[in-house]
Structures are given as C-alpha cells and as structure tokens.
Design a protein around this motif. Sequence first.
Motif, short mmCIF file in Angstrom:
data_model
loop_
_atom_site.label_atom_id
_atom_site.label_comp_id
_atom_site.label_asym_id
_atom_site.label_seq_id
_atom_site.Cartn_x
_atom_site.Cartn_y
_atom_site.Cartn_z
N GLN A 54 28.19 -28.71 -34.45
CA GLN A 54 27.52 -29.58 -34.95
C GLN A 54 26.02 -29.16 -34.97
O GLN A 54 25.19 -29.68 -35.96
CB GLN A 54 27.79 -31.79 -34.85
N GLY A 55 25.42 -28.37 -34.85
CA GLY A 55 24.56 -27.83 -34.35
C GLY A 55 24.18 -27.07 -36.36
O GLY A 55 24.76 -27.09 -36.81
N GLU A 56 23.18 -26.00 -35.81
CA GLU A 56 22.81 -25.45 -37.34
C GLU A 56 24.13 -24.36 -37.15
O GLU A 56 23.78 -23.57 -36.49
CB GLU A 56 21.21 -24.55 -37.01
N GLY A 57 23.95 -23.60 -38.55
CA GLY A 57 24.67 -22.43 -38.83
C GLY A 57 26.28 -22.89 -39.23
O GLY A 57 26.53 -23.96 -38.55
N SER A 58 26.89 -21.01 -38.91
CA SER A 58 28.17 -21.70 -38.88
C SER A 58 29.06 -21.00 -37.28
O SER A 58 28.46 -19.91 -36.99
CB SER A 58 28.91 -21.08 -40.22
N LYS A 59 29.48 -21.76 -37.20
CA LYS A 59 30.06 -21.55 -35.51
C LYS A 59 31.33 -21.17 -35.89
O LYS A 59 32.22 -22.34 -36.41
CB LYS A 59 30.54 -22.02 -34.73
#
Lengths: 454, 454
Positions: free
Chosen positions: A309-314
């Motif tokens: 749910q954090g920044e960027g793409s995982k």
Amino acid sequence: MTQAQTDLAALHDRAQAEQELFDLLRIPSVSADPAHAPDMARAAEFLRAKLQGLGFTARVDPTAGHPLVYAERLAAPGQPTVLIYGHYDVQPEAPLEEWETPPFEPTVRDGRIYARGATDDKGQAYAHVRGAELLLRAGELPVNVKFLLEGEEEVGSPNLEAYLQEHASELKADVIVISDGSRFAPDVPTVTYGLRGLSYVEIHVQGASRDLHSGSYGGAAPNPINALAEIIAGLKDDQGRVTIPGFYDGVEELTQEEREMWARLPHSDEEFAASIGVPALPGEAGYATLERLWARPTLDVNGIWGGYQGEGSKTVIAAKAGAKVSMRLVPGQDPERITRLVQDYVPTLAPEGTKVEVRGLHGGQPVKVDLDNPYVQAADRALTRVYGKPAAFARTGGSIPIVAAFRTLLGAPVLLVDFGLNEDAPHSPNESFAVEDYHNGILTSAYLLQELAK
Amino acid sequence: MTQAQTDLAALHDRAQAEQELFDLLRIPSVSADPAHAPDMARAAEFLRAKLQGLGFTARVDPTAGHPLVYAERLAAPGQPTVLIYGHYDVQPEAPLEEWETPPFEPTVRDGRIYARGATDDKGQAYAHVRGAELLLRAGELPVNVKFLLEGEEEVGSPNLEAYLQEHASELKADVIVISDGSRFAPDVPTVTYGLRGLSYVEIHVQGASRDLHSGSYGGAAPNPINALAEIIAGLKDDQGRVTIPGFYDGVEELTQEEREMWARLPHSDEEFAASIGVPALPGEAGYATLERLWARPTLDVNGIWGGYQGEGSKTVIAAKAGAKVSMRLVPGQDPERITRLVQDYVPTLAPEGTKVEVRGLHGGQPVKVDLDNPYVQAADRALTRVYGKPAAFARTGGSIPIVAAFRTLLGAPVLLVDFGLNEDAPHSPNESFAVEDYHNGILTSAYLLQELAK
C-alpha cells in the motif's frame, strides 16, 4: 412560552455547559484502541465526579473491558423512574490528516463544535447531564433518574448485556431514554421509533504461504486480493440485493402507512446526494431512499487491505488479504443467524487455490418501538415545547445494539430522542455538533423529565 | 576440470567474497522510499570504490532519481566488449514482522544468505564484480568489460533510458550480460531467452466527498470499496482470461517446439504448488503452468486499501479506495498501449455514484532473445564448465523493463544468465541467496568472460 420553560431557560448557563463539554471532548476515549485505556478511565471519572457533584449517587463500575458510569437520584417517590443511557467512548480518529482541527481539541467554527465525539455521543449524553442540572437548580428532579454511561458502544458493547443482567433490579426503570443518533432534519424535532441491527464480520483470504514475486509466479499462483474482490463482488446482484442464501428470510416488509408517512417527510434525493458529494444514490432496486436507509438490510465493506500500500510500485502477489464487512439488519433478521449464514456461505465462494475464513466481530438486534406508547407522547410534548412544532416519527439506519438488550433484560420501553444531525458527520473526520443543538438538547432533556412526571 | 578452471577456482577467496557482499547487503538501499536516498548514495559509492580498487575507471553518475555506477576496463584490444548490467537498489522490506532475521543484517542459515537484496540483485550483480576480480588476480581481463549498476530497477528504472541515450557511445558493447533472475531449478544451469513485460497501474475509486457512517448512509451511499471489488472482479472471466477489450491483440502464440521443449524440463505442478503452500495453481484455461508463467499475460492486484484497517470494527463507508494492479505482458504486447486500454476501459466499469481514475505507474517491454545468437553458445559453454552439464533454454515470467531499452538503444544482444532461484523469494520477506549459488555465479562470470573472448 410557558412559565416552566422561561424559568428553566433562564437558569441555563450556556458558557459553563459548553466549557464542561469541551473538557470531556479533550479526553481521547477511543474504545477500539487498547492504548487509550487510561483515557477511558479518565472520561468515566470525569462523568462520575460531575454527577456526584449534582447530588447523584455515582460510581465507576469496572467491566471485563472499559468501565461504565452508573448514577442515580431517586428523590421523587410515586413518580416514574427514567433510565438515561449514553456512551462516553468515541470512534477512532483516523484518518487524522483529514481533520481541519485536532480531533481532541474542540474548536467552534460557524456555530459548530468540531471534535471526535462531539455528537456521538459525548455531546448528546452530556446534554442530559446538564438537563438534570437545570432541574436541580430549579429545585428537585420531578422523576427518579438513573444514568448509565458506557465506554464500549463503538466496539459493540461486549460487556453491557452481562452488566444489565447482573444489575437488573438496580437498573429497573419505567422508561429508557437514549440520545445517540440524528434528528430527521434541522427543523424537524424527531422521535425515532426504529433502528437497524448489525452483523459485522471480517473476511480473511489466504493464498500462498508467503508473499510471491508477481513475475515469477503471476499466472499460476492464487492471488488472495483478486479472490477477495471476486468474493465481495459476488455478495450482491445487479439489483443491489444481497445474494447470501437466506439473508432476506423473515424480513418485515414496510407497511403502506409507513411508506406514505415517510414520503411526506421533507426529503430530497438531490439534496441528500449533494450533501455527500455524489451524483447518484445507488442501492436496492424497488425502494425509495428513506426506505432503503431505514427499513432495508445492506452489505457494506468497511475496510479492505492486502499487499503493498506504500508509494510506488511493488510487484508482489500477497499471501493474504482481508476485509471488514458489515450488514445492517432490519426487524425480522437476527444478527447471530445472519453471521452464521455469512460464515457458511462465503467460504464456498473461495476461488481455486485460496482458503477463506469469516470471523464474526459483533452484532446488534434491529429494533422497532411501539408508536402507541404513552412515553412517546410525552417526548412529543417536550419537543413541541422546545421547537414549537410537533415531532416527526422516523426510523434511522444506524444501530444501537444494546437497545434490544434494554427491552429484553430490563423490560422497559425505549424512547429515542435525538439531538444531533446526520451532517454532524459522526464516525468521520471533522465530526461536529451544532452549539444550538447542544443547548436545545439540554432543554429537551429537562422538559422531557417534567413531561414524564405528569 | 580444465586447467583454467582449476586456476581460477584456486584463486577464489570465498570468505572475502562473502564478507564484501554482506557489507553491501547491510546498506538498506530501498529505492521506492525517498527516506533511503542517503543509503542509495552509500551503496553506489561502495560499488564505485570496489571497482576502482580492481583497476576499473569507475564513477557515480547522478540522475534525476537515484545515482548509477559506471565502470570500465578496456584492456583487451581486438576482443569483444561486454557490458554487465545489475542493480544495487532493493525492494521495500515490508512486512517487516515476517522476517526471521533483520532484512538488512545478512545472516547465514542452512547454507543460505538471508537479507533483502541477497539474490535481487546485489548478490547476483556482485558475483560479476568478484568474477572480474578473479580474472584480474590471474592476470588481465580477456575481454573489455563495462559495468552499469543502477539504483532504480525496483521502481521501473525511470531514468535509465535517458542515461542510455546520453551515454550510448560510451556504453557501446558487443553483448550485454544480465544476472537478475532465477535459474530454472537447482540442478539446471539456465540461459533465459524471454522475459515478460509489465504494465503497472493504480486504480482510484471515489465515492462520497467524506467518510460516512454506515448506519446513516448504508443503503443509499455509493461504497467505493464494494465498487473497487466489482471492478477488479470484472477484469477477468471465469476462464482466467483478462476481459479488457484488445488486451490479447497481437499476442505471440507459443510454437509447438517451445511447448515440447518446456514439457521436457523437470517441472512438477505438485511440487511447485507445495513449494508455495497452495492446493492448486489457478490460471488461464488451456495452458500448462510453465506456459502461463512464461508466455501468457496476467493481471494481478499487488495491493489494495480502503476504509478502516485497524483493530476492531468501525462502521464506516469510506470516501475512497484504491488498488495497485499489474499486468505481465508477453511478446506482441506493448506496455503503453496496454496501459491506455486499461485507462480507457476501467472507468467504464465504475458502479453508479462512483468516479474511477487509472494512473499509469510504469511499464516494461516484453523481450525474446534469439537462440541462434553465438554469445548464447558461449554462455552455454561457461555454464557447462561450472555445472558439468549443458544449459537449459527457458523463459521467465519476470520483467527487466530495461532489457528492451538495451537492445533498442545500444543495439546489442542481451545474455540472461541467472545465478538465483525462485525459492530465494525475491520481493518477499526472508529473501535469500544460496552461498554456493553465489560462488558458482562468481566462477560462471569469470568463465563467461573467457568464453566470450574466444
């Protein structure tokens, strides 16, 4: 204005009533978060001390969870006994960043008190405390009064039923008064005669035993988030009806009289939609908006989580995902039975390769109060004295799960006389309570005790 | 064992190679989190200094994001030039509580190095650094070698293309070598000839302008979480096929030869499923597992959020919800076109009363390398020297978006020779790299440079 009205209104110290409420609102009594246990104790003691100071016999009673405050002043022999219920716990403040002023620093803007708990339920409960104070300044309470102020309403009152059972004879009353909801509209004094019930569950979906790289496993590994989305989407059909087998069994249909009475209430779909910033009011086909809100069951996801749910793409395929799902229930539905239906049905929707578990969190019985009840007429008279017009008889979509327990365990009718409004935004950031609604609540409480004495 | 093999293996200082890698793994170079910018700079300087110490001309080049390390040693006139690409950035470590030992304190258990980045890609990239060191201890590099070690692979290499364009003549090479994936199996030395591409988007659903009490509004207010679930569920049909119009246009079908070659690889669905703890391997109908993983596009939700995620029950209808969704792409699909298709289609699925927006985060081209390429044969020989058996030719489901950029912008073929394994759990908690795989990687790198010189 009658003489009684003038006298009480003249005795009312508005500034002091506001300052005391602000002191209570500054205590972050969030019952859902164990870290706030000391604040819960502080809020309970605040109320106990206040009621003791007014001449009530008051104490803080421990429970297996948060304590509750019990106070009584039985100084009107031969008169009815009135039990006033409220709660001093509040919803969590999240999301904090959406508050314009801090949730636990009450701030007045444009005639409204902004704070978590301002309307739900500290402001409304404290109006009754100040209502009793008003009558005591004028002399003595005209009826016997008991206060029961609990600290676990926002987490489903898990310990209240046991308390009611244990203290049934002490709590004995002729009528129970609760102010923990909303009037129908700013200009409409309201007696609320129905509440929806609640079944609240968590759905947990398990995929692989660990998070996976979506490159190495995407296309062959079960994805619990996709699975959860499928499950949730499958719980309603394209008519907005809940698809859980047996869900509608026993649902009490609206009478033609109720539909007509509600159709006469000042309600506009356009204004309702505009007030929450939406272009449409979706819901179950075949029912008007007030009918869907007050007399039809629902299914809403209240929270969902899974994966990154954090920044960027995982690029991860999560091992698990979950959702909080609540169903508002109507007369004819039993929360325990509905929770069982969900627990039986939802796991059968598990997509291939996933495991699904449903945990029941809490429930509450739906309630309908008898409109012919004489106490309802007393409330109507009290409201007419404050607002200069007769009360409307409405239901509400919310739940006070313990209302049913009060009726069953104490055997007394429940009067729902609300001082708040929907636009107070209970449970939301920037919850508020109109200053005038607070003061009208104090007067209504005092008049109601007078009317109940007749 | 050939003489060259014996000599190099004897020169290999295992303990020192491990300690140096541990020092690199201790630097938490998480590219997705801006708070780690100083760690990124530290990791880059670590690599620059090491390569400088080996006799390379080495520098840290700034970019608009995180810096990259460029180093070259051009001491083999008339021989080919080899560009080795790797990345020193790592995935975020979340969820931290699932790590058995701290993600940035490398720990050896049962012959495996546990640390974030152990296999992806610090361990594999550093194997090439130590491979060059081995050759330099034996004398001189047999080919001209360039290292390009970037710091933004895990966030989609947003600044690499511009860098390649700007430094195209400096980076000129005859062949590009990348080790950033997994061998097919522990006993199978592998040349990887295909990668999937990627389109990564975020879906944002807006309901009301503020969070709502589900009692007061449930039944009439749009619920963005339910809406998001419906949207996601609508993106695949019951055959596991993606429903976005045009999604499969141009997809290169598998050849019969490839299907047969892959069917001969040592693969067991049962073991694969057991390795990730699932009872089944769901996916698109009509394709074997390896075919789905390597040659078919996918759609996976990588993260989802909305409403209340804390302890207990909060009866809220959230104002908004969101999800991260990635699609693995195969030859014939273009990431930009796919992202546009999603951006055009998904908003049309918005349930009544909601607004849906799709933001493209990043993309990567799918790649297939020519198996007839002579450098592929050199890699096969190097692997045979280390493992005593010929290489398998496989594809992989992952993406290295910049591989396509290397081919296009530098005009050189790309050799994918991986040292890791799927069970290293890249992107997951408890990522690891087998100690022996690290040492075999070092030898493979040294032999490969020898074989490329012939």
